[in-house]
Design an enzyme around this catalytic site. Structure first.
Site, mmCIF file in Angstrom:
data_model
loop_
_atom_site.group_PDB
_atom_site.id
_atom_site.type_symbol
_atom_site.label_atom_id
_atom_site.label_comp_id
_atom_site.label_asym_id
_atom_site.label_seq_id
_atom_site.Cartn_x
_atom_site.Cartn_y
_atom_site.Cartn_z
ATOM 1 N N SER A 146 0.837 -1.202 0.000
ATOM 2 C CA SER A 146 0.000 0.000 0.000
ATOM 3 C C SER A 146 0.869 1.248 0.000
ATOM 4 O O SER A 146 1.995 1.237 0.514
ATOM 5 C CB SER A 146 -0.874 0.016 1.261
ATOM 6 O OG SER A 146 -1.538 1.244 1.382
ATOM 7 N N TYR A 154 -1.141 -0.550 10.033
ATOM 8 C CA TYR A 154 -1.216 -0.910 8.604
ATOM 9 C C TYR A 154 0.058 -0.474 7.869
ATOM 10 O O TYR A 154 0.610 -1.230 7.056
ATOM 11 C CB TYR A 154 -2.464 -0.223 8.029
ATOM 12 C CG TYR A 154 -2.858 -0.598 6.628
ATOM 13 C CD1 TYR A 154 -3.506 -1.799 6.358
ATOM 14 C CD2 TYR A 154 -2.620 0.276 5.573
ATOM 15 C CE1 TYR A 154 -3.901 -2.118 5.061
ATOM 16 C CE2 TYR A 154 -3.010 -0.029 4.289
ATOM 17 C CZ TYR A 154 -3.649 -1.230 4.030
ATOM 18 O OH TYR A 154 -4.028 -1.537 2.748
HETATM 19 P P1 NAP Z 1 -11.465 -6.178 0.479
HETATM 20 O O1 NAP Z 1 -12.365 -5.876 -0.675
HETATM 21 O O2 NAP Z 1 -11.866 -5.780 1.849
HETATM 22 O O3 NAP Z 1 -11.119 -7.738 0.429
HETATM 23 C C1 NAP Z 1 -10.271 -8.293 1.394
HETATM 24 C C2 NAP Z 1 -10.025 -9.731 1.045
HETATM 25 O O4 NAP Z 1 -9.052 -10.269 1.951
HETATM 26 C C3 NAP Z 1 -11.260 -10.597 1.182
HETATM 27 O O5 NAP Z 1 -11.191 -11.558 0.164
HETATM 28 C C4 NAP Z 1 -11.086 -11.243 2.558
HETATM 29 O O6 NAP Z 1 -11.746 -12.487 2.697
HETATM 30 C C5 NAP Z 1 -9.594 -11.428 2.568
HETATM 31 N N1 NAP Z 1 -9.004 -11.547 3.914
HETATM 32 C C6 NAP Z 1 -8.936 -10.608 4.881
HETATM 33 N N2 NAP Z 1 -8.282 -11.088 5.959
HETATM 34 C C7 NAP Z 1 -7.924 -12.358 5.649
HETATM 35 C C8 NAP Z 1 -7.246 -13.381 6.337
HETATM 36 N N3 NAP Z 1 -6.762 -13.193 7.583
HETATM 37 N N4 NAP Z 1 -7.073 -14.572 5.731
HETATM 38 C C9 NAP Z 1 -7.540 -14.781 4.470
HETATM 39 N N5 NAP Z 1 -8.188 -13.844 3.758
HETATM 40 C C10 NAP Z 1 -8.379 -12.660 4.351
HETATM 41 O O7 NAP Z 1 -10.041 -5.496 0.278
HETATM 42 P P2 NAP Z 1 -9.244 -4.967 -1.021
HETATM 43 O O8 NAP Z 1 -9.432 -3.507 -1.067
HETATM 44 O O9 NAP Z 1 -9.523 -5.792 -2.192
HETATM 45 O O10 NAP Z 1 -7.756 -5.204 -0.494
HETATM 46 C C11 NAP Z 1 -6.918 -6.230 -0.983
HETATM 47 C C12 NAP Z 1 -5.487 -5.888 -0.604
HETATM 48 O O11 NAP Z 1 -5.158 -4.620 -1.159
HETATM 49 C C13 NAP Z 1 -5.245 -5.774 0.896
HETATM 50 O O12 NAP Z 1 -3.989 -6.330 1.222
HETATM 51 C C14 NAP Z 1 -5.210 -4.278 1.126
HETATM 52 O O13 NAP Z 1 -4.440 -3.948 2.254
HETATM 53 C C15 NAP Z 1 -4.599 -3.804 -0.159
HETATM 54 N N6 NAP Z 1 -4.857 -2.400 -0.475
HETATM 55 C C16 NAP Z 1 -6.132 -1.966 -0.721
HETATM 56 C C17 NAP Z 1 -6.331 -0.619 -1.019
HETATM 57 C C18 NAP Z 1 -7.698 -0.054 -1.303
HETATM 58 O O14 NAP Z 1 -7.804 1.182 -1.435
HETATM 59 N N7 NAP Z 1 -8.740 -0.856 -1.439
HETATM 60 C C19 NAP Z 1 -5.248 0.262 -1.055
HETATM 61 C C20 NAP Z 1 -3.980 -0.226 -0.792
HETATM 62 C C21 NAP Z 1 -3.804 -1.563 -0.521
HETATM 63 P P3 NAP Z 1 -13.309 -12.592 3.145
HETATM 64 O O15 NAP Z 1 -14.123 -12.192 1.930
HETATM 65 O O16 NAP Z 1 -13.501 -14.019 3.521
HETATM 66 O O17 NAP Z 1 -13.504 -11.637 4.289
#
Ligand code: NAP
Length: 242
Positions: free
Chosen positions: A140, A153
């Site tokens: 991130s 984070y």
């Molecule tokens: P999201 O829509 O909230 O999805 C999170 C995913 O991670 C879901 O599939 C969830 O599974 C899974 N998950 C969470 N904790 C877990 C665990 N302990 N073990 C296995 N699976 C787990 O999030 P996203 O925005 O797509 O984020 C994906 C990645 O991108 C993350 O690492 C996040 O930090 C990073 N990121 C996101 C953003 C943003 O703006 N969205 C920005 C920078 C970085 P369930 O469906 O079963 O809950």
């Protein structure tokens, strides 16, 4: 059969990545923590691309679950090769450090940093044996710049960035690349509670990114076209920070 494992594949960036990797011909191991309905939806979108999808439910922050479920799958499927690993699972639990609870710290470090360690440790040996592998870690902007209210984070993602660079050097000679992508604000469930109208004014491109835009970069780094890129962190943030 060649597989890609996408942790947190049930929603958001992980789902978009699963679909892109399927379009590249990979069968997908869709990991998720609890949301079976959404994981199933990802599996359907993967199979619509013409490859196989298998659901693997485990908490990446639990060494016991990773070893039992993922290790068990590997043991039972020795003819299948995991060629691509996308460490994408992650959560945020924001709060100022002075009020941060042990739980907020452990949960966030657990899902991003411990998860990277437990899952990668299991997968990398097979890649080294085959002399080919692609590991892409989703970090991130918060881990590059540091964001107030996200000490947990930022620390977790910065830790994964360090791990990416170190592991890249350990495995480079064996044809395994290790890179990271660092998204800014991407429209997913994780950012649902943020005030997009206010925040987008800070972004030179004046909008949040889409999960597919992140997945495109992950897919490139996971392809054989990215054969001479390793230890790199690619920002995807609409010009917010470089
Ligand atoms: P999201 O829509 O909230 O999805 C999170 C995913 O991670 C879901 O599939 C969830 O599974 C899974 N998950 C969470 N904790 C877990 C665990 N302990 N073990 C296995 N699976 C787990 O999030 P996203 O925005 O797509 O984020 C994906 C990645 O991108 C993350 O690492 C996040 O930090 C990073 N990121 C996101 C953003 C943003 O703006 N969205 C920005 C920078 C970085 P369930 O469906 O079963 O809950």
């Amino acid at each position: 059969m060649k597989y890609a494992l996408v942790t947190g594949g049930s929603r958001g960036i992980g789902r978009a990545t699963s679909i892109k990797l399927a379009a590249m011909g990979y069968s997908i191991l869709v990991n998720y923590k609890s949301n079976e309905t959404e994981a199933q939806k990802t599996a359907e979108l993967v199979t619509a691309q013409g490859t196989a999808a298998e659901l693997l439910k485990f908490d990446v922050s639990s060494k016991e679950e990773v070893d039992r479920v993922l290790g068990g799958w590997m043991e039972a499927n020795q003819e299948k090769t995991i060629e691509v690993l996308v460490n994408n699972a992650g959560i945020r639990q924001d709060g100022l450090l002075m009020w941060m609870t042990d739980e907020q710290w452990k949960n966030v470090l657990g899902s991003s940093l411990d998860g990277f360690f437990y899952v990668t440790r299991l997968i990398v040996s097979g890649m080294l044996t085959k002399k080919y592998g692609r590991i892409v870690n989703v970090v991130s902007l918060s881990g590059l710049k540091g964001l107030p209210g996200q000490v947990n984070y930022s620390a977790a993602k910065a830790g994964v960035i360090g791990g990416t660079k170190a592991l890249a050097q350990e495995v480079a000679r064996r044809g395994v690349t290790v890179n990271a992508v660092a998204p800014g604000f991407i429209r997913t469930d994780m950012t649902h509670d943020l005030k997009e109208d206010e925040l987008k004014k800070l972004i030179p491109m004046q909008r949040f990114g889409e999960a597919e835009e992140v997945a495109d970069v992950i897919a490139f780094l996971a392809s054989d076209k990215a054969s001479y890129i390793t230890g790199e962190v690619v920002s995807i943030n609409g010009g917010l920070y470089s």
